[in-house]
Write an enzyme that holds these catalytic residues in place. Sequence first.
Site, PDB file in Angstrom:
ATOM      1  N   GLY A  50     -35.138 -23.761 -31.660  1.00 53.59           N
ATOM      2  CA  GLY A  50     -35.403 -23.630 -33.098  1.00 53.59           C
ATOM      3  C   GLY A  50     -34.733 -24.783 -33.804  1.00 53.59           C
ATOM      4  O   GLY A  50     -35.037 -25.925 -33.512  1.00 53.59           O
ATOM      5  N   CYS A  82     -32.635 -25.843 -25.909  1.00 51.33           N
ATOM      6  CA  CYS A  82     -32.815 -26.805 -27.002  1.00 51.33           C
ATOM      7  C   CYS A  82     -31.803 -26.579 -28.131  1.00 51.33           C
ATOM      8  O   CYS A  82     -30.633 -26.871 -27.944  1.00 51.33           O
ATOM      9  CB  CYS A  82     -34.264 -26.786 -27.472  1.00 51.33           C
ATOM     10  SG  CYS A  82     -34.730 -28.315 -28.304  1.00 51.33           S
ATOM     11  N   ARG A 111     -28.183 -34.643 -30.897  1.00 51.49           N
ATOM     12  CA  ARG A 111     -29.370 -34.002 -31.477  1.00 51.49           C
ATOM     13  C   ARG A 111     -30.520 -35.005 -31.578  1.00 51.49           C
ATOM     14  O   ARG A 111     -30.282 -36.189 -31.806  1.00 51.49           O
ATOM     15  CB  ARG A 111     -29.075 -33.456 -32.876  1.00 51.49           C
ATOM     16  CG  ARG A 111     -28.133 -32.269 -32.882  1.00 51.49           C
ATOM     17  CD  ARG A 111     -27.901 -31.731 -34.296  1.00 51.49           C
ATOM     18  NE  ARG A 111     -29.134 -31.285 -34.908  1.00 51.49           N
ATOM     19  CZ  ARG A 111     -29.518 -31.618 -36.137  1.00 51.49           C
ATOM     20  NH1 ARG A 111     -28.799 -32.414 -36.881  1.00 51.49           N
ATOM     21  NH2 ARG A 111     -30.662 -31.155 -36.616  1.00 51.49           N
ATOM     22  N   ILE A 139     -39.048 -30.658 -27.336  1.00 49.33           N
ATOM     23  CA  ILE A 139     -39.467 -30.729 -28.739  1.00 49.33           C
ATOM     24  C   ILE A 139     -38.251 -31.112 -29.592  1.00 49.33           C
ATOM     25  O   ILE A 139     -37.312 -30.324 -29.728  1.00 49.33           O
ATOM     26  CB  ILE A 139     -40.034 -29.371 -29.228  1.00 49.33           C
ATOM     27  CG1 ILE A 139     -41.169 -28.893 -28.309  1.00 49.33           C
ATOM     28  CG2 ILE A 139     -40.511 -29.486 -30.675  1.00 49.33           C
ATOM     29  CD1 ILE A 139     -41.612 -27.452 -28.550  1.00 49.33           C
ATOM     30  N   HIS A 186     -37.768 -26.275 -23.106  1.00 50.28           N
ATOM     31  CA  HIS A 186     -38.153 -24.910 -23.472  1.00 50.28           C
ATOM     32  C   HIS A 186     -38.937 -24.217 -22.358  1.00 50.28           C
ATOM     33  O   HIS A 186     -40.165 -24.136 -22.449  1.00 50.28           O
ATOM     34  CB  HIS A 186     -39.070 -24.946 -24.702  1.00 50.28           C
ATOM     35  CG  HIS A 186     -38.434 -25.443 -25.953  1.00 50.28           C
ATOM     36  ND1 HIS A 186     -37.815 -24.601 -26.847  1.00 50.28           N
ATOM     37  CD2 HIS A 186     -38.334 -26.693 -26.468  1.00 50.28           C
ATOM     38  CE1 HIS A 186     -37.364 -25.317 -27.879  1.00 50.28           C
ATOM     39  NE2 HIS A 186     -37.661 -26.581 -27.664  1.00 50.28           N
ATOM     40  N   GLU A 188     -39.336 -21.220 -21.983  1.00 47.23           N
ATOM     41  CA  GLU A 188     -39.971 -20.035 -22.587  1.00 47.23           C
ATOM     42  C   GLU A 188     -41.372 -20.331 -23.103  1.00 47.23           C
ATOM     43  O   GLU A 188     -42.104 -19.414 -23.450  1.00 47.23           O
ATOM     44  CB  GLU A 188     -39.080 -19.456 -23.697  1.00 47.23           C
ATOM     45  CG  GLU A 188     -39.010 -20.257 -24.998  1.00 47.23           C
ATOM     46  CD  GLU A 188     -38.019 -21.423 -24.970  1.00 47.23           C
ATOM     47  OE1 GLU A 188     -37.537 -21.793 -23.875  1.00 47.23           O
ATOM     48  OE2 GLU A 188     -37.742 -21.969 -26.059  1.00 47.23           O
TER      49      GLU A 188
HETATM   50  N1  GLN Z   1     -33.753 -30.627 -33.210  1.00 48.44           N
HETATM   51  C1  GLN Z   1     -33.387 -29.245 -33.200  1.00 48.44           C
HETATM   52  C2  GLN Z   1     -31.933 -29.021 -33.567  1.00 48.44           C
HETATM   53  O1  GLN Z   1     -31.222 -29.931 -33.834  1.00 48.44           O
HETATM   54  C3  GLN Z   1     -33.669 -28.606 -31.875  1.00 48.44           C
HETATM   55  C4  GLN Z   1     -35.151 -28.559 -31.609  1.00 48.44           C
HETATM   56  C5  GLN Z   1     -35.619 -27.412 -30.779  1.00 48.44           C
HETATM   57  O2  GLN Z   1     -34.903 -26.411 -30.545  1.00 48.44           O
HETATM   58  N2  GLN Z   1     -36.855 -27.493 -30.356  1.00 48.44           N
HETATM   59  O3  GLN Z   1     -31.502 -27.917 -33.589  1.00 48.44           O
END
Ligand code: GLN
Length: 207
Positions: A50, A82, A111, A139, A186, A188
């Site tokens: 997320g 993630c 990040r 992602i 991910h 999931e």
């Molecule tokens: N870029 C998001 C973050 O810094 C992580 C992206 C993801 O969970 N798909 O939390």
Amino acid sequence: MADPVTIGVLALQGDVREHIAALESVGARAVPVRRASELDAVEALVIPGGESTAMWRLATAFDMFEPVRKRLADGMPAYGSCAGMIMLADRVLDAVAGQETFGGLDITVRRNAFGRQVDSFEEPIAFEGIDRELRAVFIRAPWVEEIGDGGPADGGVQVLARVTAGPGAGRIVAVRQGVLMATSFHPELTGDNRVHGFFADLVRAAR
Ligand code: GLN
């Protein structure tokens, strides 16, 4: 099968349903966790993908930050994908001002590490302890920039996977340290639930 493990999915933000489905497919009992009483009822926790900044703010607003930290400090097994990896990292690069994590993993994550040009991508990767390659979906993913000193034999971090191609070639994207594990990608979202199976086995072994 023996008594199923009860694994919570931190349900403040992110792809909670996908993790619940993946955990159930490997025989775990999976429940969303939004409040401290729900956290008390689980033996392990998944922190979903997320947005880590939103998760941090919501965990603070819903009085979940300290309870999760305390359970982790007390040895609760946890798996973060993630954004969840970021939440489990002790150190974060390119964080927003004031951003805090639950911590627990002796790693430094960066990040959005793969850069804007490669917002999301898929790659087959080899994963330590899992037979055949996984299709890893990234992602806006972090990578593990650095792991702490000391190998797994001394309670340190074990590298489970690295990317092999592209701008992140060689970067660490999956780790384990004792009962904690994290992936930049991910599982999931792929319908391949072997990483969740790996975590459920770890939770069972930690009983
Ligand atoms: N870029 C998001 C973050 O810094 C992580 C992206 C993801 O969970 N798909 O939390």
